[in-house]
Design an enzyme around this catalytic site. Structure first.
Site, PDB file in Angstrom:
ATOM      1  N   PRO A  52       6.584 -20.530   7.112  1.00 37.50           N
ATOM      2  CG  PRO A  52       7.205 -18.359   6.621  1.00 37.50           C
ATOM      3  CD  PRO A  52       6.055 -19.303   6.502  1.00 37.50           C
ATOM      4  CB  VAL A  84      -3.651  -7.422  -1.994  1.00 33.97           C
ATOM      5  CG1 VAL A  84      -2.356  -7.069  -2.698  1.00 33.97           C
ATOM      6  CG2 VAL A  84      -3.429  -7.675  -0.501  1.00 33.97           C
ATOM      7  CE1 TYR A 129      -1.202 -14.444  10.122  1.00 29.81           C
ATOM      8  CE2 TYR A 129      -0.410 -16.164  11.609  1.00 29.81           C
ATOM      9  CZ  TYR A 129      -0.215 -15.332  10.514  1.00 29.81           C
ATOM     10  OH  TYR A 129       0.957 -15.395   9.802  1.00 29.81           O
ATOM     11  CG  ASN A 131       5.113 -11.776   1.678  1.00 33.49           C
ATOM     12  OD1 ASN A 131       5.544 -12.534   2.547  1.00 33.49           O
ATOM     13  ND2 ASN A 131       5.192 -10.446   1.791  1.00 33.49           N
ATOM     14  CB  SER A 147       1.826 -19.226   9.137  1.00 38.79           C
ATOM     15  OG  SER A 147       2.305 -19.230  10.467  1.00 38.79           O
ATOM     16  CE  LYS A 194      -0.584 -16.214   6.823  1.00 40.86           C
ATOM     17  NZ  LYS A 194      -0.131 -15.758   5.499  1.00 40.86           N
ATOM     18  NE  ARG A 230      -1.878  -1.743   3.376  1.00 41.49           N
ATOM     19  CZ  ARG A 230      -2.216  -2.005   4.632  1.00 41.49           C
ATOM     20  NH1 ARG A 230      -3.449  -1.806   5.030  1.00 41.49           N
ATOM     21  NH2 ARG A 230      -1.316  -2.465   5.477  1.00 41.49           N
TER      22      ARG A 230
HETATM   23  P1  NDP Z   1       5.265  -7.346   7.638  1.00 42.02           P
HETATM   24  O1  NDP Z   1       4.190  -6.754   8.470  1.00 42.02           O
HETATM   25  O2  NDP Z   1       6.688  -7.050   7.936  1.00 42.02           O
HETATM   26  O3  NDP Z   1       5.000  -6.998   6.105  1.00 42.02           O
HETATM   27  C1  NDP Z   1       3.718  -7.119   5.575  1.00 42.02           C
HETATM   28  C2  NDP Z   1       3.718  -6.631   4.148  1.00 42.02           C
HETATM   29  O4  NDP Z   1       2.404  -6.785   3.606  1.00 42.02           O
HETATM   30  C3  NDP Z   1       4.080  -5.152   4.025  1.00 42.02           C
HETATM   31  O5  NDP Z   1       4.829  -4.954   2.857  1.00 42.02           O
HETATM   32  C4  NDP Z   1       2.721  -4.483   3.910  1.00 42.02           C
HETATM   33  O6  NDP Z   1       2.855  -3.233   3.224  1.00 42.02           O
HETATM   34  C5  NDP Z   1       1.950  -5.533   3.096  1.00 42.02           C
HETATM   35  N1  NDP Z   1       0.506  -5.461   3.250  1.00 42.02           N
HETATM   36  C6  NDP Z   1      -0.221  -5.633   4.386  1.00 42.02           C
HETATM   37  N2  NDP Z   1      -1.524  -5.463   4.127  1.00 42.02           N
HETATM   38  C7  NDP Z   1      -1.629  -5.191   2.792  1.00 42.02           C
HETATM   39  C8  NDP Z   1      -2.708  -4.900   1.928  1.00 42.02           C
HETATM   40  N3  NDP Z   1      -3.964  -4.849   2.380  1.00 42.02           N
HETATM   41  N4  NDP Z   1      -2.444  -4.659   0.623  1.00 42.02           N
HETATM   42  C9  NDP Z   1      -1.172  -4.698   0.155  1.00 42.02           C
HETATM   43  N5  NDP Z   1      -0.113  -4.954   0.930  1.00 42.02           N
HETATM   44  C10 NDP Z   1      -0.351  -5.201   2.240  1.00 42.02           C
HETATM   45  O7  NDP Z   1       5.005  -8.939   7.711  1.00 42.02           O
HETATM   46  P2  NDP Z   1       5.922 -10.223   7.381  1.00 42.02           P
HETATM   47  O8  NDP Z   1       6.927  -9.887   6.365  1.00 42.02           O
HETATM   48  O9  NDP Z   1       6.354 -10.820   8.667  1.00 42.02           O
HETATM   49  O10 NDP Z   1       4.801 -11.202   6.794  1.00 42.02           O
HETATM   50  C11 NDP Z   1       4.718 -11.574   5.439  1.00 42.02           C
HETATM   51  C12 NDP Z   1       3.908 -12.854   5.344  1.00 42.02           C
HETATM   52  O11 NDP Z   1       4.540 -13.883   6.120  1.00 42.02           O
HETATM   53  C13 NDP Z   1       2.475 -12.749   5.882  1.00 42.02           C
HETATM   54  O12 NDP Z   1       1.608 -13.451   5.026  1.00 42.02           O
HETATM   55  C14 NDP Z   1       2.557 -13.444   7.232  1.00 42.02           C
HETATM   56  O13 NDP Z   1       1.314 -13.997   7.601  1.00 42.02           O
HETATM   57  C15 NDP Z   1       3.587 -14.524   6.953  1.00 42.02           C
HETATM   58  N6  NDP Z   1       4.262 -15.062   8.113  1.00 42.02           N
HETATM   59  C16 NDP Z   1       4.955 -14.237   8.974  1.00 42.02           C
HETATM   60  C17 NDP Z   1       5.588 -14.768  10.083  1.00 42.02           C
HETATM   61  C18 NDP Z   1       6.323 -13.922  11.065  1.00 42.02           C
HETATM   62  O14 NDP Z   1       6.642 -14.429  12.164  1.00 42.02           O
HETATM   63  N7  NDP Z   1       6.651 -12.675  10.763  1.00 42.02           N
HETATM   64  C19 NDP Z   1       5.553 -16.233  10.364  1.00 42.02           C
HETATM   65  C20 NDP Z   1       4.835 -16.996   9.377  1.00 42.02           C
HETATM   66  C21 NDP Z   1       4.219 -16.424   8.299  1.00 42.02           C
HETATM   67  P3  NDP Z   1       1.838  -1.993   3.432  1.00 42.02           P
HETATM   68  O15 NDP Z   1       1.561  -1.893   4.897  1.00 42.02           O
HETATM   69  O16 NDP Z   1       2.548  -0.819   2.847  1.00 42.02           O
HETATM   70  O17 NDP Z   1       0.634  -2.357   2.631  1.00 42.02           O
END
Ligand code: NDP
Length: 239
Positions: free
Chosen positions: A179, A63, A149, A84, A136, A153, A37
């Site tokens: 992960p 998204v 959540y 992702n 996840s 997943k 976003r």
């Molecule tokens: P972050 O919060 O660091 O990053 C999330 C990303 O998603 C950001 O780039 C954010 O950008 C984007 N995002 C969130 N909502 C929207 C939206 N509505 N539209 C477009 N973009 C969106 O999270 P992680 O990197 O940790 O997580 C990534 C994935 O990994 C997720 O699916 C999470 O469920 C999964 N995961 C994470 C774990 C963890 O421990 N961190 C463990 C297992 C799985 P912006 O806000 O600018 O939109």
């Protein structure tokens, strides 16, 4: 002459795991399409991607907004889609608001429809492509605070396996990378010293690369990625 550069679209590319995936494939020389976003964070990623010599396109997009996704991705053809982007509000079920519930379902579940529906027909028409979704460990093991959540997943795993059966004979691979805990700002977390034990975003990006960079006839459909350095407080738990 047609370009032979491979291309990858990563949702949630601006931070955390998605950013690491985008940079991992930029180092591979792939063309990157970054979706999130916040335009400013996408632009910061773009500077890093281009510094690595890879081409880059930013698409600022929610998204969860089906109409906006259909419009923004109308002309996008990529070899690999990484679903992702994710939202996690981890708290007891009775404390979850309807808005929080819907946000997780909208981003973790409904956006899979919006984004994949926009990109998959092109892959099927070319008889080639890969849809890789970040699930996840929490999708197959339970934890207090994970009612919504964890269920979203679990949906990822079921959806991806059903889709895999539908499209693999059309040359399209479908994978889920699951992960354990990763040191990111997910769910409003601030990464601190005590997060040292967790996986790093680069670890997950490497796993995605291993899944995607397989020979044409090989599909790694599901991959769990875990740390070996679980702290004493987490021993005996599935993380
Ligand atoms: P972050 O919060 O660091 O990053 C999330 C990303 O998603 C950001 O780039 C954010 O950008 C984007 N995002 C969130 N909502 C929207 C939206 N509505 N539209 C477009 N973009 C969106 O999270 P992680 O990197 O940790 O997580 C990534 C994935 O990994 C997720 O699916 C999470 O469920 C999964 N995961 C994470 C774990 C963890 O421990 N961190 C463990 C297992 C799985 P912006 O806000 O600018 O939109």
């Amino acid at each position: 002459m047609a370009s032979t550069t491979s291309s990858i679209l990563v949702t949630g590319a601006s931070r955390g795991i998605g950013r690491a995936i985008a940079l991992r494939f930029a180092r591979e020389g792939w063309s990157i399409v970054g979706v999130a976003r916040k335009q400013s964070e996408l632009d910061a990623l773009g500077a890093e991607v281009r510094a690595l010599g890879a081409s880059y396109r930013a698409i600022a997009l929610d998204v969860a907004d089906g109409a906006a996704v259909a419009t923004a991705l109308r002309d996008v053809d990529v070899d690999v889609l990484v679903n992702n982007a994710g939202a996690g509000i981890l708290k007891p079920f009775v404390d979850l608001t309807a808005e929080e519930w819907h946000q997780m379902v909208d981003v973790n579940v409904n956006a899979l429809f919006h984004v994949t529906r926009a990109v998959l027909p092109g892959m099927m028409a070319r008889n080639s492509g890969h849809v890789c979704t970040i699930g996840s460990i929490g999708g197959r093991s339970v934890f207090a605070g994970g009612t919504c959540y964890g269920a979203t997943k679990a949906f990822v795993t079921a959806w991806a396996e059903n889709l895999m059966i539908e499209v693999r004979e059309r040359g399209v691979k479908v994978s889920v990378v699951m992960p354990g805990a990763v040191a990111t700002e997910f769910s409003g977390h601030t990464v601190r010293e005590q997060d040292q034990w967790k996986l790093k975003p680069d670890d997950v990006a490497e796993a995605v690369a291993r899944v995607v960079l397989t020979p044409p006839n090989v599909l790694i459909h599901r991959l769990e990625v875990r740390t070996l350095t679980v702290p004493a407080s987490g021993r005996g738990q599935s993380r």
